[in-house]
Design an enzyme around this catalytic site. Structure first.
Site, mmCIF file in Angstrom:
data_model
loop_
_atom_site.group_PDB
_atom_site.id
_atom_site.type_symbol
_atom_site.label_atom_id
_atom_site.label_comp_id
_atom_site.label_asym_id
_atom_site.label_seq_id
_atom_site.Cartn_x
_atom_site.Cartn_y
_atom_site.Cartn_z
ATOM 1 N N HIS A 1 1.422 -4.071 9.070
ATOM 2 C CA HIS A 1 2.776 -3.786 8.595
ATOM 3 C C HIS A 1 3.635 -3.236 9.717
ATOM 4 O O HIS A 1 3.147 -2.487 10.587
ATOM 5 C CB HIS A 1 2.760 -2.767 7.459
ATOM 6 N N HIS B 1 0.826 -1.208 0.000
ATOM 7 C CA HIS B 1 0.000 0.000 0.000
ATOM 8 C C HIS B 1 0.861 1.258 0.000
ATOM 9 O O HIS B 1 0.600 2.208 -0.741
ATOM 10 C CB HIS B 1 -0.934 0.014 1.207
#
Length: 252
Positions: free
Chosen positions: A202, A153
């Protein structure tokens, strides 16, 4: 005399004389990518100290299942993270491409498509190469299935939004408009990266690597565009009318 030559030049001063900030940003991004990239390759699943500290700060100290902040923040982060998803990014690229086709901006179209598509493909290669597992320090608030490093992302949003902004800057004359394009792109990329850490999917180092890669990639394609425009401008000497503004961009 200089002003007259500048008005006749189909390539803006911002393209011929890039800001030193571009070089500084590229150097910083390269250094950060090298640092966290080597660290992730060596450590694999190991946590950096700052990864652990930042991720724990995103959750209630008494219960790591509960995210910090007011109730609406989780939904806001889910909405923001969607702006870096594949579907939204493809729509953004296609919408930009359609706009450039309507304006017959063929060079700009090629740069945008080349930069965004190649960058996204390379992110997937890096993920497979490093093969870092997703963090398990805190609960995931969304489902994920791919490798963790770099953040797709963060990297893809930086690749798409920053590349589009920097390439469009080369055909936008107003300085305020150029600054606006970059500022909006940078804010989007920054918010998307933060959302990935907040959602627990993440490590911060994944996001830093993604930001660094996307920034380097976008600046690289900015340079390719600038070099091409200057080269074409030199090959087409002579004053230009408003109707013939930037012919090299419209050449088929």
């Amino acid at each position: 005399m200089a002003d007259a030559a500048e008005r006749a030049d189909p390539v803006t001063r911002a393209v011929r004389q890039p800001l030193w900030g571009y070089y500084a940003a590229a150097a910083l991004a390269a250094a950060m990518l090298l640092l966290v990239g080597l660290g992730a390759l060596v450590a694999r699943g190991q946590l950096f100290a700052f990864d652990r500290a930042i991720m724990l700060a995103m959750r209630e100290s008494e219960n790591r299942r509960i995210p910090e902040g007011p109730m609406w923040l989780k939904q806001a982060m889910l909405d923001v993270t969607a702006l870096g998803g594949e579907t939204v990014l493809v729509v953004v690229v296609l919408a930009t491409a359609g706009f450039l086709v309507l304006g017959r901006r063929w060079l700009t179209l090629g740069l945008v498509l080349g930069g965004t598509i190649s960058g996204s493909l390379l992110v997937g290669v890096f993920k497979d190469l490093v093969g870092r597992a997703r963090p398990v320090l805190i609960d995931h608030l969304v489902d994920v299935w791919s490798a963790s490093f770099p953040s797709g992302h963060a990297a893809n949003s930086a690749t798409v939004y920053l590349t589009i902004a920097l390439i469009l800057m080369q055909i936008v004359e107003q300085r305020a408009a150029r600054l606006y394009l970059v500022a909006v792109a940078a804010l989007l990329v920054g918010a998307i990266g933060v959302s990935r850490v907040y959602l627990g999917v993440h490590f911060p180092s994944d996001v830093i690597a993604g930001w660094s890669f996307g920034t380097l990639w976008a600046l690289g394609w900015w340079w390719i565009g600038a070099w091409t425009r200057v080269r074409r401008a030199r090959a087409e000497p002579g004053p230009l009318s408003d109707a013939a503004h930037r012919p090299s961009d419209r050449r088929g």
